[in-house]
Design an enzyme around this catalytic site. Structure first.
Site, PDB file in Angstrom:
ATOM      1  N   ALA A   1     -10.242  -4.237  16.095  1.00 45.62           N
ATOM      2  CA  ALA A   1      -9.927  -5.589  16.560  1.00 45.62           C
ATOM      3  C   ALA A   1      -8.774  -6.183  15.760  1.00 45.62           C
ATOM      4  O   ALA A   1      -7.888  -6.845  16.310  1.00 45.62           O
ATOM      5  CB  ALA A   1     -11.169  -6.476  16.453  1.00 45.62           C
ATOM      6  N   ALA A   2      -8.785  -5.953  14.436  1.00 47.15           N
ATOM      7  CA  ALA A   2      -7.706  -6.475  13.588  1.00 47.15           C
ATOM      8  C   ALA A   2      -6.372  -5.829  13.939  1.00 47.15           C
ATOM      9  O   ALA A   2      -5.334  -6.508  13.990  1.00 47.15           O
ATOM     10  CB  ALA A   2      -8.042  -6.235  12.117  1.00 47.15           C
ATOM     11  N   LYS A   3      -6.370  -4.529  14.196  1.00 43.84           N
ATOM     12  CA  LYS A   3      -5.122  -3.850  14.538  1.00 43.84           C
ATOM     13  C   LYS A   3      -4.597  -4.292  15.899  1.00 43.84           C
ATOM     14  O   LYS A   3      -3.377  -4.372  16.103  1.00 43.84           O
ATOM     15  CB  LYS A   3      -5.311  -2.334  14.504  1.00 43.84           C
ATOM     16  N   TYR A  48     -11.970  -3.171  12.333  1.00 43.04           N
ATOM     17  CA  TYR A  48     -10.637  -2.627  12.060  1.00 43.04           C
ATOM     18  C   TYR A  48      -9.824  -2.542  13.342  1.00 43.04           C
ATOM     19  O   TYR A  48      -8.657  -2.963  13.391  1.00 43.04           O
ATOM     20  CB  TYR A  48     -10.789  -1.254  11.422  1.00 43.04           C
ATOM     21  N   VAL A  80      -3.016  -8.062  -1.636  1.00 43.21           N
ATOM     22  CA  VAL A  80      -2.366  -8.744  -0.508  1.00 43.21           C
ATOM     23  C   VAL A  80      -3.257  -9.803   0.111  1.00 43.21           C
ATOM     24  O   VAL A  80      -2.794 -10.596   0.941  1.00 43.21           O
ATOM     25  CB  VAL A  80      -1.916  -7.730   0.566  1.00 43.21           C
ATOM     26  N   ASN A  82       1.885  -2.139   5.487  1.00 46.60           N
ATOM     27  CA  ASN A  82       1.085  -0.931   5.624  1.00 46.60           C
ATOM     28  C   ASN A  82      -0.323  -1.052   5.055  1.00 46.60           C
ATOM     29  O   ASN A  82      -1.240  -0.390   5.531  1.00 46.60           O
ATOM     30  CB  ASN A  82       1.808   0.230   4.929  1.00 46.60           C
ATOM     31  N   GLY A  88       0.819  -1.207   0.000  1.00 49.69           N
ATOM     32  CA  GLY A  88       0.000   0.000   0.000  1.00 49.69           C
ATOM     33  C   GLY A  88       0.849   1.252   0.000  1.00 49.69           C
ATOM     34  O   GLY A  88       0.455   2.290   0.559  1.00 49.69           O
ATOM     35  N   GLY A 132      15.402  12.348  -5.783  1.00 51.03           N
ATOM     36  CA  GLY A 132      15.866  11.973  -7.109  1.00 51.03           C
ATOM     37  C   GLY A 132      15.777  10.487  -7.407  1.00 51.03           C
ATOM     38  O   GLY A 132      16.342  10.018  -8.406  1.00 51.03           O
ATOM     39  N   SER A 153      -2.449   0.959  14.655  1.00 50.68           N
ATOM     40  CA  SER A 153      -3.312   2.127  14.825  1.00 50.68           C
ATOM     41  C   SER A 153      -3.732   2.248  16.279  1.00 50.68           C
ATOM     42  O   SER A 153      -3.880   1.234  16.977  1.00 50.68           O
ATOM     43  CB  SER A 153      -4.562   1.995  13.943  1.00 50.68           C
TER      44      SER A 153
END
Length: 268
Positions: A156-158, A154, A62, A88, A16, A52, A141
């Site tokens: 819970a997953a984190k 979300y 994923v 990420n 990501g 550069g 998070s």
């Protein structure tokens, strides 16, 4: 003596890594000298570049284990090694849990926990036998460390992702270090979807002790540190980059009398 971080000669993958926080991380790694490959389901509108130098893009979902295995086979064939993985990719739309349904919740957990597991295993296959091992940084998070109304799956997953990182730090030591970067609110190009217009962003910023949202580059700087030799003895750690978190709501709601004792005076 000035401290600088040089990642020249190292190879990094950022899932990501084409926009938002991921792009900020990619630019920071490029600036530090790393060769960076980024992946996402869709190509960026323009290449991600800094100092550069330009990241190489490969399309990848994923959530597809076979595609993830093919991607890391390409990394090995192209670069010969992998030194840094930044896990990420993820995210979640807003929606109260009771109205979202189990299938939607499962998809969110798949993207934010199951997919990072799959990606971490793919990186492990490249890193485990090479000289110098490697470094994995999970992008967590604050939603995984406090109540997350509107993004329950979300959060819970984190929370699970942070535990996964701590466990892998033990299982994969000493060759591979695994840490979590716990992010608070970040001002990306999609900030308006979460916080509204400039007035909304300013109002939300006032809830943060440092008075503003993070910039993607600041998440990138923290990733560069965790991936570098300066963090050689740091593994299984969670580094909070959240501007001090959030002021407790009771501080704004409470109106103590003027003659109330201080905390040192026995607030207990």
């Amino acid at each position: 003596m000035a401290v600088s971080i040089d990642l020249s000669g190292r190879v990094a993958v950022v899932t990501g890594g084409t926009r938002g926080v991921g792009a900020g991380i990619t630019r920071a790694l490029l600036t530090a000298g790393a060769e960076v490959a980024v992946c996402a389901r869709r190509p960026p509108g323009h290449p991600v570049a800094a100092a550069g130098r330009t990241a190489r893009f490969r399309p990848l979902d994923v959530r597809d284990p076979a595609a993830v295995a093919d991607f890391f086979a390409w990394v090995r064939a192209t670069y010969g090694r992998l030194d840094i993985l930044v896990n990420n990719a993820g995210g979640s739309p807003y929606g109260l849990f009771a109205g979202s349904g189990p299938r939607r919740a499962a998809r969110i957990v798949e993207l934010n926990l199951i997919a990072p597991m799959t990606v971490a295993l793919g990186a492990y296959e490249v890193m485990r036998d090479q000289d110098g091992g490697g470094s994995v940084v999970m992008i967590g998070s604050v939603s995984g460390t406090r109540p997350s109304p509107g993004t329950a799956a979300y959060g819970a997953a984190k929370a699970g992702l942070d535990n996964l990182a701590r466990t892998l730090a033990v299982e994969w030591a000493p060759a591979i270090r695994v840490n979590t970067l716990v992010l608070g609110m970040v001002h990306t190009e999609l900030a308006h979807l979460h916080y509204g217009d400039a007035t909304g962003v300013a109002a939300v910023s006032r809830t943060v002790p440092l008075g503003r949202l993070a910039a993607p580059a600041e998440a990138g700087d923290a990733c560069v540190f965790l991936a570098s030799d300066l963090a050689a003895y740091i593994t299984g750690a969670s580094l909070a980059v959240h501007g001090g978190g959030e002021r407790p709501a009771f501080l704004a709601a409470a109106q103590p009398p003027a003659d109330a004792p201080s905390a040192e005076g026995g607030a207990g």
